[in-house]
Write a protein that holds these residues in place. Structure first.
Motif, PDB file in Angstrom:
ATOM      1  N   SER A  33      37.170  40.384  52.572  1.00  0.00           N
ATOM      2  CA  SER A  33      37.875  39.205  52.048  1.00  0.00           C
ATOM      3  C   SER A  33      36.912  38.036  51.892  1.00  0.00           C
ATOM      4  O   SER A  33      36.931  37.337  50.868  1.00  0.00           O
ATOM      5  CB  SER A  33      39.001  38.791  52.996  1.00  0.00           C
ATOM      6  N   SER A  36      34.753  38.569  48.849  1.00  0.00           N
ATOM      7  CA  SER A  36      35.439  38.406  47.559  1.00  0.00           C
ATOM      8  C   SER A  36      35.865  36.953  47.344  1.00  0.00           C
ATOM      9  O   SER A  36      35.841  36.470  46.205  1.00  0.00           O
ATOM     10  CB  SER A  36      36.638  39.352  47.453  1.00  0.00           C
ATOM     11  N   LEU A  37      36.232  36.247  48.423  1.00  0.00           N
ATOM     12  CA  LEU A  37      36.571  34.826  48.270  1.00  0.00           C
ATOM     13  C   LEU A  37      35.338  34.012  47.883  1.00  0.00           C
ATOM     14  O   LEU A  37      35.421  33.050  47.123  1.00  0.00           O
ATOM     15  CB  LEU A  37      37.191  34.279  49.563  1.00  0.00           C
ATOM     16  N   VAL A  40      34.939  34.195  44.132  1.00  0.00           N
ATOM     17  CA  VAL A  40      35.779  33.334  43.291  1.00  0.00           C
ATOM     18  C   VAL A  40      35.607  31.862  43.641  1.00  0.00           C
ATOM     19  O   VAL A  40      35.936  30.994  42.848  1.00  0.00           O
ATOM     20  CB  VAL A  40      37.283  33.714  43.377  1.00  0.00           C
ATOM     21  N   SER A  46      30.938  33.429  40.565  1.00  0.00           N
ATOM     22  CA  SER A  46      32.083  33.896  39.792  1.00  0.00           C
ATOM     23  C   SER A  46      31.690  34.237  38.358  1.00  0.00           C
ATOM     24  O   SER A  46      32.462  34.850  37.634  1.00  0.00           O
ATOM     25  CB  SER A  46      33.184  32.838  39.784  1.00  0.00           C
TER      26      SER A  46
ATOM     27  N   VAL B 147      35.352  37.202  37.105  1.00  0.00           N
ATOM     28  CA  VAL B 147      36.127  37.603  38.280  1.00  0.00           C
ATOM     29  C   VAL B 147      37.385  36.741  38.281  1.00  0.00           C
ATOM     30  O   VAL B 147      37.312  35.523  38.311  1.00  0.00           O
ATOM     31  CB  VAL B 147      35.334  37.389  39.573  1.00  0.00           C
ATOM     32  N   SER B 149      40.391  35.061  39.811  1.00  0.00           N
ATOM     33  CA  SER B 149      40.849  34.676  41.151  1.00  0.00           C
ATOM     34  C   SER B 149      42.305  35.083  41.371  1.00  0.00           C
ATOM     35  O   SER B 149      42.718  35.342  42.496  1.00  0.00           O
ATOM     36  CB  SER B 149      40.672  33.178  41.359  1.00  0.00           C
ATOM     37  N   VAL B 152      42.029  38.431  42.875  1.00  0.00           N
ATOM     38  CA  VAL B 152      41.278  38.521  44.132  1.00  0.00           C
ATOM     39  C   VAL B 152      42.059  37.915  45.301  1.00  0.00           C
ATOM     40  O   VAL B 152      42.123  38.504  46.381  1.00  0.00           O
ATOM     41  CB  VAL B 152      39.901  37.831  43.982  1.00  0.00           C
ATOM     42  N   LEU B 153      42.655  36.753  45.056  1.00  0.00           N
ATOM     43  CA  LEU B 153      43.296  36.037  46.171  1.00  0.00           C
ATOM     44  C   LEU B 153      44.399  36.837  46.880  1.00  0.00           C
ATOM     45  O   LEU B 153      44.397  36.894  48.115  1.00  0.00           O
ATOM     46  CB  LEU B 153      43.831  34.681  45.690  1.00  0.00           C
ATOM     47  N   VAL B 155      44.732  40.001  47.230  1.00  0.00           N
ATOM     48  CA  VAL B 155      44.133  41.096  48.014  1.00  0.00           C
ATOM     49  C   VAL B 155      43.354  40.526  49.195  1.00  0.00           C
ATOM     50  O   VAL B 155      43.486  40.990  50.335  1.00  0.00           O
ATOM     51  CB  VAL B 155      43.204  41.952  47.123  1.00  0.00           C
ATOM     52  N   ALA B 156      42.555  39.486  48.928  1.00  0.00           N
ATOM     53  CA  ALA B 156      41.683  38.927  49.979  1.00  0.00           C
ATOM     54  C   ALA B 156      42.492  38.303  51.115  1.00  0.00           C
ATOM     55  O   ALA B 156      42.068  38.327  52.271  1.00  0.00           O
ATOM     56  CB  ALA B 156      40.737  37.893  49.377  1.00  0.00           C
ATOM     57  N   LEU B 157      43.639  37.755  50.783  1.00  0.00           N
ATOM     58  CA  LEU B 157      44.460  37.153  51.837  1.00  0.00           C
ATOM     59  C   LEU B 157      45.497  38.141  52.370  1.00  0.00           C
ATOM     60  O   LEU B 157      45.837  38.118  53.549  1.00  0.00           O
ATOM     61  CB  LEU B 157      45.162  35.894  51.297  1.00  0.00           C
ATOM     62  N   PRO B 160      44.147  41.443  55.091  1.00  0.00           N
ATOM     63  CA  PRO B 160      43.993  41.115  56.512  1.00  0.00           C
ATOM     64  C   PRO B 160      45.332  40.759  57.173  1.00  0.00           C
ATOM     65  O   PRO B 160      45.574  41.132  58.328  1.00  0.00           O
ATOM     66  CB  PRO B 160      43.052  39.907  56.507  1.00  0.00           C
TER      67      PRO B 160
END
Lengths: 250, 174
Positions: A33, A36-37, A40, A46, B147, B149, B152-153, B155-157, B160
């Motif tokens: 995470s 990947s954060l 972005v 990015s 990419v 966001s 991504v966001l 999945v990334a948040l 977990p």
């Protein structure tokens, strides 16, 4: 169920159903995470090409998988010894080969869990670009022998060294050195010493294969040299773990 | 001081560079974009250019090396581009090129970054002292967000949090 199957199932259960194992998976997911954060959140990162991002993510997943496999491997013998459960395990009718096979099964389950964690991240960063599916395929093809090799390295160190801490430290140093191509990248190949290191390092073989398939769009079948390299590493570590485990006394 | 040195050098004949000019290579290179190229390319697209390297001389030419170069020409951003991620096909070698013989080559590019670019193919031979170059092929690459966001966001948040929830369930069962 065979003895090896039972041991593998126990190891997998500890990883997926036990709080300690789940905490490891949570740490791996947090690492993916964070990466990947970062992609972005940073204007420059990015703008990276999707293929580059998938390549980077595949490398990170391999490194994290190798780390998890190493820890599971060291814990598989060294940890059992410290918890006092290794001697009872050795006294069971199961052969040493079956015990080792079961421990390898545990390592393989850890890698499978890591792959399952990595797939959504790979999709999230790479689904709008090229070679996502090929990237996942090459991650499985080349990452699996590398990661299982590090798991066997951990098993061998856990069996060979008396202390789990010493085994973990030695394993982590080995992994850090092997994973240096992730930090240094293609510039490693530009010096004679770097080229020699690249030629013997299984991690280099894997990430170079990722580069060729994901970024340069080469076919999976053309990566047989990298596959042979990583399989040689796996065979070497299998021999190391087997030889070390044979020396463990009851 | 430097002007005096330059004047002295010219006086000594060191400035007579035209006399040392290399003989032109009997090779011509034509360059054309592939028919499949998009009129308006953007990052992630592929472009290809076809060159024909031809021996216009009367004697065979041996050991021809052709290579592609890419230059960025945006004002203030002028620079040669490292082809590492742009193309895996960076050069060709032609062992021998008979008089009148030609070799066609496709030079594919994957467009990595936005901007205005100029591609050129150069050729040199084993023995020749000069360089042959193709005409320039200019193209512009439009920017594209790479990419997303929005993908991504979650999945990334979410992942977990999902594992954390699983840990809570495991802890409560105990």
């Amino acid at each position: 169920m065979t003895a090896a199957g039972q041991i593998a199932r126990k190891e997998a259960g500890e990883l997926l159903l036990d709080l300690r194992g789940q905490a490891w998976l949570l740490a791996m997911a947090c690492a993916l995470s964070a990466f990947s954060l970062l992609l972005v959140g940073s204007a420059e990162l990015s703008l990276l090409d999707n293929a580059q991002v998938v390549y980077d993510m595949a490398g990170i997943a391999t490194a994290l998988g190798a780390l998890l496999a190493l820890v599971v491997g060291v814990d598989g013998i060294g940890g059992e010894r410290e918890r006092g459960s290794l001697v009872p395990l050795l006294l069971t009718p199961a052969s040493r080969g079956a015990i080792l096979l079961g421990q390898i099964g545990g390592v393989a389950m850890a890698w499978a869990a890591m792959l399952a964690l990595a797939v959504p991240f790979l999709w999230a960063v790479g689904s709008t670009g090229q070679n996502l599916w090929d990237g996942m395929a090459v991650l499985v093809l080349l990452g699996t022998p590398v990661v299982l090799g590090f798991g066997l390295f951990g098993l061998g160190l856990g069996a060979r060294l008396g202390s789990t801490r010493a085994a973990l430290l030695a394993g982590l140093i080995g992994l850090l050195v092997a994973a240096s191509p992730l930090l240094i990248g293609p510039s490693l190949r530009q010096s004679a010493l770097g080229g020699m290191f690249d030629a013997v390092n299984p991690f280099s073989a894997a990430v170079n294969g990722y580069d060729l398939v994901i970024i340069d769009s080469q076919g999976l079948l053309s990566q047989w040299m990298s596959l042979a390299h990583t399989l040689a590493w796996l065979a070497l570590m299998l021999w190391f773990a087997h030889a070390a485990f044979r020396r463990v006394r009851r | 001081m430097s002007r005096m040195f330059l004047a002295g050098a010219v006086a000594l004949g060191l400035g007579a560079a035209p006399a040392l000019a290399a003989e032109a290579l009997p090779i011509s290179i034509s360059m054309a974009p592939a028919a499949a190229n998009r009129a308006s390319a953007q990052m992630g697209d592929r472009l290809s250019f076809r060159t024909v390297i031809r021996n216009d001389g009367t004697t065979p030419v041996g050991g021809v090396i052709g290579w592609v170069s890419l230059l960025r020409t945006d004002p203030g951003q002028e620079q040669p581009i490292d082809l590492e991620d742009w193309s895996a096909h960076k050069a060709i070698t032609i062992p021998s090129l008979a008089p009148g013989e030609s070799v066609a080559t496709d030079w594919p590019f994957r467009l990595i970054a936005s901007g205005t670019y100029r591609a050129v193919v150069s050729a040199a031979t084993r023995d020749g002292a000069a360089l042959a170059t193709s005409p320039f092929a200019d193209f512009t690459v439009r920017a594209k967000p790479l990419v997303e966001s929005r993908r991504v966001l979650p999945v990334a948040l979410g992942l977990p949090l999902l594992i954390g929830a699983g840990m809570l369930v495991t802890a409560r069962r105990r």
